[in-house]
Design an enzyme around this catalytic site. Structure first.
Site, short mmCIF file in Angstrom:
data_model
loop_
_atom_site.label_atom_id
_atom_site.label_comp_id
_atom_site.label_asym_id
_atom_site.label_seq_id
_atom_site.Cartn_x
_atom_site.Cartn_y
_atom_site.Cartn_z
N CYS A 85 13.07 3.72 -6.36
CA CYS A 85 12.63 5.09 -6.60
C CYS A 85 13.84 6.03 -6.73
O CYS A 85 14.58 5.92 -7.68
CB CYS A 85 11.66 5.54 -5.49
N HIS A 181 7.54 1.36 -5.34
CA HIS A 181 7.92 1.00 -3.96
C HIS A 181 7.47 -0.43 -3.64
O HIS A 181 6.32 -0.65 -3.27
CB HIS A 181 7.29 1.99 -2.97
N GLU A 183 8.16 -2.10 -1.08
CA GLU A 183 8.04 -2.31 0.37
C GLU A 183 6.64 -2.01 0.91
O GLU A 183 6.30 -2.43 2.02
CB GLU A 183 9.08 -1.46 1.12
#
Length: 525
Positions: A85, A181, A183
């Site tokens: 990002c 993202h 994660e």
């Protein structure tokens, strides 16, 4: 013994709410990593010697003056770099690409990314196939700005309808950028992408495993304390319990645990702690029954913050008294964990921005002149629990719902009295017992009972009674920063209410708290 820190990843934090999640995902893969602030120096990176670097997300805009940048050395260190990002945007800007502010084309939430070309980062990963026959990935986006031109040497690996460079790569230098993202769990294959980066691209082995972490911690404790004695404040919570077990394995009888029963614990909790650690595991425990001392100090106090301070102060006084009796103790052990270290800017770099000061034991006196032993300071909470299981602690204890440090002192609203605590303990035990019986305990994130210092009219048999009110509270949350009230079945709530009113003499009414966070907090005080 294998070196669990031999392979490691450095994560640079630009302020994203997801940054700690990146670290937890990499640890889950089995690789050690540390989280540092973005303005780290070249010397610090060289000293840490990471196998790879992750540039995390952040709330600021690369297009603004004075917005954070990665140290230039990151791109000269000769190791793979993954920008996520904001991390991708600053990588692009710093290496000669271009970032523009998103005007009316912000991407927040689910998105589908179409893979355009092969890349080591995304190889053999797909959630579906596009109409054009290309692999498609379901990802989670959260960005306004976007890369409009990629740096020289990079190729566009994937795109969305509004983002032409959703993934970019320079395979020669092993530099990668993803606009989404990986994660978060909403990016379905995110963990596999991180695995590709950490294991395949950076060449790390998964040495970071519970058994190896325990072995390493035990050896480090032995090296640190030598033949000295150690004292530990044992609360029965996850962190202090796992700390106690690690120290006991390392130094045995030279550990003294001080267990202070403040009279503000859950039903039978003190008895359970003493039986488990003293009788079952054979730890050396000093039991201090201090209920009267705490209640006397709390008498007449209604303010929640003042109550917290009183409870903390009295604990420190008692612990100090007991510590002074351990004349041979040279070390104080604490259950500090990695998020505490990050928040306190207590990391090895000293570069993390201070969010709050953290005192694991309520701020022990400076004049104690004891060295500090913190065997959990590299670990996240989920890692501490896994280590606890490996050390033989019971699952139910390690995965129990959170309990506040001041205990029932902040679950009895207003002035704390023994009568109120005793009623609350019994009511809360019924609520928790019924949650287990209905297989609902692990479906909610936290559940507890609150004592309200108001009386309510009730009917019992042919008579009226005028007794106290309790509130049940159950919430569902991922991170405890926001929470929804749990929609427990009505018949379940009715059963809990009936049991409490019938079995706990002194309670005439049970209510259910249906407030979310925000605007309410999870705890009432």
């Amino acid at each position: 013994m294998s070196n669990i820190h031999e392979h490691k990843i450095l994560i640079l934090d630009f302020g994203s709410q997801y940054t700690q999640l990146i670290a937890r995902r990499i640890r889950e893969i089995g690789v050690y990593c540390e989280l540092w602030a973005w303005d780290v120096t070249e010397a610090q990176i060289r000293e840490f010697a990471p196998n790879g670097i992750v540039l995390a997300g952040g709330p600021e805009s690369v297009t603004e003056d004075n917005s954070p940048r990665a140290p230039e050395y990151v791109f000269d260190a000769g190791v793979p770099v993954l920008g996520i990002c904001y991390g991708m945007q600053t990588m692009s800007e710093q290496l000669g690409g271009k970032v523009i502010q998103g005007v009316g084309e912000r991407e927040f939430g689910y998105a589908q990314v179409e893979v355009l070309t092969d890349s080591a980062l995304l190889r053999h990963i797909e959630d579906g196939i596009s109409d054009a026959g290309k692999p498609v990935l379901d990802v989670w986006m959260s960005h306004g700005d976007k890369v409009s031109a990629i740096p020289e040497g990079f190729v566009a690996v994937a795109k969305t309808e509004t983002c032409p460079f959703a993934v970019m790569a320079n395979e020669d230098k092993k530099f990668y950028g993803v606009q989404f993202h990986p994660e978060v769990t909403h990016t379905r294959q995110g963990k596999r992408m991180l695995e590709h980066f950490v294991m395949d691209i950076c060449g790390c082995d998964n040495k970071w495993q519970p058994a190896s972490i325990i072995e390493d911690a035990v050896e480090r404790i032995k090296a640190q304390v030598g033949d000295d004695e150690v004292i530990l404040g044992l609360s029965g919570g996850v962190d202090s319990s796992v700390t106690a077990m690690l120290l006991h394995r390392a130094i045995g009888e030279r550990l003294t645990c001080v267990f202070v029963d403040n009279g503000l614990l859950r039903l039978n909790e003190a008895k359970q702690v003493l039986e488990m650690f003293g009788d079952h595991f054979g730890l050396n425990i000093v039991h201090v029954d201090a209920e009267n001392r705490f209640l006397e100090a709390l008498k007449g106090e209604n303010d929640p913050e003042a109550k917290r301070k009183i409870i903390g102060r009295v604990f420190v006084e008692i612990f100090d008294e007991e510590a002074s009796k351990c004349v041979n103790a040279k070390w104080l052990a604490q259950g500090t964990i990695y998020p505490d270290v990050i928040e306190s800017a207590g990391s090895a770099t000293g570069k993390a921005h201070v969010i709050k000061s953290h005192h694991n034991v309520g701020g022990l006196p400076d004049d104690m002149e004891l060295g500090l032993v913190e065997p959990l300071r590299e670990l996240f909470k989920d890692e501490v629990r896994k280590i606890g299981l490996e050390l033989g602690l019971p699952y139910d204890m390690l995965y129990r719902h959170p309990f506040p440090g001041p205990g029932l002192g902040v679950r009895v609203l207003g002035e704390v009295k023994k009568e109120y605590c005793d009623l609350l303990r019994r009511a809360d035990a019924i609520f928790i017992e019924e949650l287990h019986r209905a297989d609902l305990y692990n479906k909610v994130s936290q559940a507890f009972t609150v004592f309200l210092p108001v009386r309510s009219v009730g009917v019992m048999g042919d008579g009226r009674k005028y007794d106290w009110v309790v509130s049940l509270r159950a919430v569902e949350t991922i991170d405890f920063m926001t929470a929804h009230w749990a929609h427990l079945p009505y018949d379940f709530l009715g059963r809990v209410s009936n049991r409490i009113i019938n079995e706990v003499d002194g309670i005439s009414r049970v209510v259910y708290d249906i407030s979310g966070k925000p605007p309410a907090t999870i705890e009432w005080e």
